[in-house]
Design an enzyme around this catalytic site. Structure first.
Site, PDB file in Angstrom:
ATOM      1  N   GLU A  50     -72.980 -39.107  77.398  1.00 48.38           N
ATOM      2  CA  GLU A  50     -73.941 -39.707  76.469  1.00 48.38           C
ATOM      3  C   GLU A  50     -74.097 -41.215  76.681  1.00 48.38           C
ATOM      4  O   GLU A  50     -75.148 -41.785  76.408  1.00 48.38           O
ATOM      5  CB  GLU A  50     -73.547 -39.402  75.026  1.00 48.38           C
ATOM      6  N   PHE A 112     -65.196 -30.110  61.762  1.00 44.93           N
ATOM      7  CA  PHE A 112     -65.142 -30.099  63.226  1.00 44.93           C
ATOM      8  C   PHE A 112     -66.269 -30.961  63.798  1.00 44.93           C
ATOM      9  O   PHE A 112     -67.424 -30.813  63.413  1.00 44.93           O
ATOM     10  CB  PHE A 112     -65.264 -28.660  63.740  1.00 44.93           C
ATOM     11  N   GLN A 113     -65.916 -31.861  64.686  1.00 48.97           N
ATOM     12  CA  GLN A 113     -66.858 -32.772  65.337  1.00 48.97           C
ATOM     13  C   GLN A 113     -67.621 -33.649  64.342  1.00 48.97           C
ATOM     14  O   GLN A 113     -68.806 -33.920  64.509  1.00 48.97           O
ATOM     15  CB  GLN A 113     -67.822 -32.014  66.257  1.00 48.97           C
ATOM     16  N   LYS A 162     -76.950 -30.930  60.419  1.00 47.04           N
ATOM     17  CA  LYS A 162     -77.485 -29.716  61.045  1.00 47.04           C
ATOM     18  C   LYS A 162     -78.352 -28.907  60.071  1.00 47.04           C
ATOM     19  O   LYS A 162     -79.388 -28.368  60.454  1.00 47.04           O
ATOM     20  CB  LYS A 162     -76.320 -28.854  61.552  1.00 47.04           C
ATOM     21  N   MET A 471     -64.684 -59.332  90.252  1.00 45.76           N
ATOM     22  CA  MET A 471     -64.793 -60.521  89.418  1.00 45.76           C
ATOM     23  C   MET A 471     -63.454 -60.856  88.758  1.00 45.76           C
ATOM     24  O   MET A 471     -63.086 -62.028  88.630  1.00 45.76           O
ATOM     25  CB  MET A 471     -65.888 -60.317  88.357  1.00 45.76           C
TER      26      MET A 471
END
Ligand SMILES: Cc1ncc(C[n+]2csc(CCOP(=O)(O)OP(=O)(O)O)c2C)c(N)n1
Length: 556
Positions: A50, A112-113, A162, A471
């Site tokens: 993502e 959950f999640q 949802k 760097m």
């Protein structure tokens, strides 16, 4: 009024906003939206992480000037977006992110999640909102795009539980929306513009500093007109790179810690500094208290919060850069008498001719980038990763247009350049897009090779491969007595990795091989990774050491 589910309303609202592409990765809590997308004309580009989806949306936004859209599921999907959202926030890029969320009744129960993405992204979004009823979706989407793209752009996140996605409701799609406390920027104050014109007309050594705001407001032509009228040199911030063609006689390059010597020496001698669309970031100003201490500073910015935030100025003008520069030019034309001296032209031309000389020092990074410039058409887009590669690109790769150099200037995110290149290529498929990468940065998001190949979005990656977190190694050489700590990274065989994903992989060990590889990449309709070994101990110079002022530049 239409009776629709939340997810269908979302897709309908996105289509009404003109969205044609979404970068994302699905999961349980966003599945109704993914199902609805199947019946739409919107192209979904499947990221492999993502973070990359957010960078793709960001690259798309910067290359096109339109909002970029990304999407993720709840919990880890949404938290993976965070770096990309923070990156867009720091660079004022209009990204609209949609996240799935657990059903309303489960929120706050460690479902959950579940992640509190609204809380997590509060400080890194311009606006965020959790939808609590499906009927809100049409107006919320409209607000999200309005807020992301107007004034000073920035990311907006919309969180969709949802069960809101599946809820059916009467939907009304408004043509306009009002956001409380949010009004379009006012026109620049004519009185202040007159005073600014007076200051500039009386200046002996005026200097123009152009930031990312010039690109955002499409003010590059107005900038050029003003610069040519005033005959003032123009330096840019990293975000403003390309706002004036870098081969224009008045362009002196990027200011700052790794700015061009010419830009850094001229800006400190200015008696009047006109700064447009910049936030006076520390990488640009170095020691901000010492920065242009003797100059009268005029600051034009669309965001009133920027005026006086980092640097006290003589005149602060709030407004759109394009309008402000156009009117300032009119005022200035009334005040300037006679020919402006053209002495800059000669001086700048001489110094630049010297800088553009490729030299003959093998596969040095500056030489490779100068050669790359010659091999690419003027309108090619270059993105960068972060580290030495970024600073070399800023110094040695000339940009010829305001949306042609895309880099992570604020957050400094390794792994930004490659997915941003993919997003930019989606926005402007007709021009070549090249990511200038370091071997460390590329490893952070190189799984986007899968997206690039399977979605047929061919870009070119040039890895300046020093086998180091270069760097960091440079700072250890310069400021930690050369003691290397955790910088040797043993990169994999990048050409083989590219091939394993179905891309083209080329290792180039000489300038001739590099040139051939770039030509092969440009002719190819698949992504090409060009791996070029460079000296692991090469430093980026010049440099202003941390805490020092621009005048203290070393390695010139
Ligand atoms: C996500 C992230 N982690 C760490 C850093 C700190 N950092 C800045 S530059 C750099 C080294 C970059 O190495 P590489 O990509 O190989 O580029 P090079 O400097 O060698 O060109 C690191 C680790 C960062 N900018 N971003």
């Amino acid at each position: 009024m239409l009776e629709l589910s939340g997810s269908r309303a979302l897709v309908e609202a996105l289509e009404r906003e003109g969205v044609s592409v979404i970068f994302g990765l699905p999961g349980g809590a966003i599945m109704p939206v993914y199902d609805a997308l199947l019946d739409s004309g919107i192209r979904h580009i499947l990221a492999r992480h993502e973070q990359s989806a957010a960078h793709m949306a960001d690259g798309y936004a910067r290359a096109s000037g339109r909002a970029g859209v990304c999407m993720a599921t709840s919990g880890p999907g949404s938290t993976n977006l965070v770096t990309g959202i923070a990156n867009a926030y720091m660079d004022s890029s209009p990204v609209v992110a949609f996240t799935g969320q657990v059903p309303r009744a489960m929120i706050g129960r460690d479902a959950f999640q579940e992640a509190d993405i609204i809380g997590i992204t509060a400080p890194i979004t311009k606006y965020n909102y959790q939808v609590r009823s499906a009927s809100e979706i049409p107006s919320i989407v409209k607000k999200a795009f309005l807020i992301a793209t107007s004034g000073r752009p920035g990311p907006v996140l919309v969180d969709l539980p949802k069960d809101v996605q599946t809820e059916v409701a009467q939907m009304e799609f408004p043509d306009t929306v009002e956001v409380r406390g949010f009004s379009p920027p006012s026109d620049p104050d004519p009185e202040l513009l007159k005073r600014a014109a007076e200051l500039l007309a009386g200046a002996d050594a005026p200097f123009i500093l152009a930031g990312g705001g010039v690109r955002i407001s499409n003010a590059h032509l107005e900038l050029l007109r003003l610069a040519e009228l005033l005959m003032a040199p123009v330096g840019t911030t990293l975000m403003g790179k390309g706002c004036i063609r870098e081969d224009h006689p008045l362009s002196v390059g990027v200011i700052g810690m790794h700015g061009s010597p010419l830009a850094n020496t001229l800006i400190v001698k200015a008696d009047v500094l006109l700064a447009v669309g910049t936030r006076f970031a520390d990488r640009t100003t170095c020691d901000v208290k010492e920065f242009c201490k003797e100059a009268e500073i005029i600051h034009i910015d669309i965001d009133p919060a920027e005026i006086g935030k980092n640097k006290r100025v003589r005149l602060g003008i709030v407004g759109d850069a394009r309008k402000a520069l156009a009117r300032l030019t009119e005022e200035l034309a009334k005040r300037l008498k006679g020919e402006r001296p053209a002495h800059w032209y000669e001086r700048i031309k001489q110094v630049k001719a010297k800088l553009q000389n490729e030299g003959n020092d093998g596969l040095s990074a500056p030489r490779l980038l100068k050669r790359l410039r010659k091999l690419l058409p003027d309108d090619a887009i270059v993105t960068t990763e972060v580290g030495q590669n970024q600073m070399w690109a800023s110094l040695h790769f000339k940009a010829y247009g305001p949306r042609n150099f895309i880099t992570s200037g604020g957050l400094g995110t390794m792994g930004f350049g490659f997915p941003a290149a993919i997003g930019a290529k989606v926005a402007r498929p007709e021009v070549p897009v090249v990511d200038i990468a370091g071997d460390g940065s590329f490893q952070m998001t190189m799984n986007s090779l899968a997206t690039s190949v399977s979605e047929r979005i061919p870009v070119v990656v040039v890895i300046l491969n020093n086998r180091m977190l270069g760097m960091v190694a440079q700072w250890q050489r310069l400021f930690f007595r050369g003691r290397y700590s955790a910088v040797e990274i043993n990169p994999p065989d990048f050409a083989k990795i590219a091939e394993a994903y179905g891309a083209q992989g080329i290792r180039a060990e000489s300038m001739e091989e590099f040139e051939r590889a770039v030509k092969a990449a440009l002719a190819s309709d698949v992504t090409t990774v060009i791996d070029v070994p460079i000296n692991p101990e090469e430093d980026v110079f010049p440099m202003v050491p941390p805490g020092c002022k621009l005048e203290d530049m070393i390695g010139v």
